[in-house]
Scaffold this motif. Structure first.
Motif, PDB file in Angstrom:
ATOM      1  N   SER A  80     -33.219  15.616 -19.676  1.00 20.89           N
ATOM      2  CA  SER A  80     -32.096  15.843 -20.773  1.00 20.89           C
ATOM      3  C   SER A  80     -30.786  15.274 -20.848  1.00 20.89           C
ATOM      4  CB  SER A  80     -31.845  17.508 -21.064  1.00 20.89           C
ATOM      5  OG  SER A  80     -30.919  17.815 -22.268  1.00 20.89           O
ATOM      6  N   ARG A 109     -31.574  21.521 -27.349  1.00 16.98           N
ATOM      7  CA  ARG A 109     -32.390  21.011 -28.602  1.00 16.98           C
ATOM      8  C   ARG A 109     -31.794  21.383 -29.652  1.00 16.98           C
ATOM      9  NH1 ARG A 109     -38.201  24.088 -27.710  1.00 16.98           N
ATOM     10  NH2 ARG A 109     -38.505  23.423 -25.877  1.00 16.98           N
ATOM     11  N   CYS A 163     -31.369  25.131 -22.253  1.00 20.27           N
ATOM     12  CA  CYS A 163     -32.494  24.322 -23.131  1.00 20.27           C
ATOM     13  C   CYS A 163     -32.343  24.326 -24.711  1.00 20.27           C
ATOM     14  CB  CYS A 163     -33.751  24.737 -22.622  1.00 20.27           C
ATOM     15  SG  CYS A 163     -34.052  24.127 -21.070  1.00 20.27           S
ATOM     16  N   SER A 188     -42.621  22.915 -24.047  1.00 29.25           N
ATOM     17  CA  SER A 188     -42.616  24.598 -24.514  1.00 29.25           C
ATOM     18  C   SER A 188     -43.966  24.825 -25.271  1.00 29.25           C
ATOM     19  CB  SER A 188     -41.572  24.848 -25.443  1.00 29.25           C
ATOM     20  OG  SER A 188     -41.591  23.820 -26.373  1.00 29.25           O
ATOM     21  N   THR A 190     -37.221  14.819 -28.073  1.00 26.16           N
ATOM     22  CA  THR A 190     -37.608  16.105 -29.017  1.00 26.16           C
ATOM     23  C   THR A 190     -39.020  16.137 -28.452  1.00 26.16           C
ATOM     24  OG1 THR A 190     -35.858  15.343 -30.574  1.00 26.16           O
ATOM     25  CG2 THR A 190     -37.995  16.693 -31.377  1.00 26.16           C
ATOM     26  N   ILE A 245     -36.682  18.751 -15.779  1.00 26.46           N
ATOM     27  CA  ILE A 245     -36.549  18.954 -17.291  1.00 26.46           C
ATOM     28  C   ILE A 245     -34.783  18.882 -17.529  1.00 26.46           C
ATOM     29  CG2 ILE A 245     -36.493  20.367 -19.323  1.00 26.46           C
ATOM     30  CD1 ILE A 245     -39.200  21.174 -18.159  1.00 26.46           C
ATOM     31  N   SER A 250     -39.468  17.831 -25.001  1.00 25.87           N
ATOM     32  CA  SER A 250     -39.174  19.148 -25.174  1.00 25.87           C
ATOM     33  C   SER A 250     -40.074  20.076 -25.950  1.00 25.87           C
ATOM     34  CB  SER A 250     -37.871  19.404 -25.907  1.00 25.87           C
ATOM     35  OG  SER A 250     -38.024  19.535 -27.098  1.00 25.87           O
ATOM     36  N   PRO A 259     -38.293  27.575 -23.014  1.00 24.73           N
ATOM     37  CA  PRO A 259     -36.935  27.045 -22.632  1.00 24.73           C
ATOM     38  C   PRO A 259     -36.098  28.317 -22.479  1.00 24.73           C
ATOM     39  CG  PRO A 259     -37.657  26.994 -25.205  1.00 24.73           C
ATOM     40  CD  PRO A 259     -38.678  27.674 -24.459  1.00 24.73           C
TER      41      PRO A 259
END
Length: 144
Positions: free
Chosen positions: A125, A48, A44, A33, A26, A121, A29, A40
């Motif tokens: 994830s 999230r 993405c 951003s 969390t 990225i 990310s 994103p």
């Protein structure tokens, strides 16, 4: 150490590792951003939507020592894992970009970071969801 205490310590440790993974994902990310200004993509955002609540769910489960967290965390993990796998398949060109939900705005195959030639990225994830998935399977097996 007695068996119930050992089981309780294992539960706490597993929940803590789930929470820690969800929090790192969390915060990571949000860093990408909000600090690095990497917008994103649609995939993405889907990931999230699955990951952010997990940070709260695991924190609550951690403090209440909740063994039943599996049944309400696993659906989010499976959905997030599906999106993460699909996103990586898009990124690596296994699924054609014509099947990407990112028709406008940021491309789902954007390459903002590429550490060591393979850490993206999208991969970060996927790894986060896989770690949480495996920890929840371990938790379910030990709680049974």
């Amino acid at each position: 150490m007695s068996q119930p205490q050992k089981s309780s310590n294992l539960l706490w440790t597993t929940l803590f590792l789930c929470w820690l993974t969800a929090m790192i994902a969390t915060l990571g990310s949000l860093f990408f951003s909000e600090i690095m200004f990497f917008p994103p993509c649609v995939m993405c955002w889907y990931q999230r939507i699955c990951m952010y609540p997990l940070a709260v769910i695991f924190l609550v489960a951690l403090f209440s020592n909740d063994k039943s967290v599996f049944k309400y965390a696993m659906p989010l993990v499976l959905l997030g894992l599906f999106f993460a796998i699909y996103h990586n398949l898009l990124y690596f060109g296994i699924v054609p970009e014509t099947l990407a939900p990112c028709s406008q705005g940021v491309s789902c195959t954007s390459d903002y970071i590429n550490w060591f030639g393979f850490i993206t990225i999208q991969l970060l994830s996927l790894v986060s969801f896989v770690i949480i998935f495996l920890l929840l399977l371990f938790l379910k097996r030990k709680a049974s």
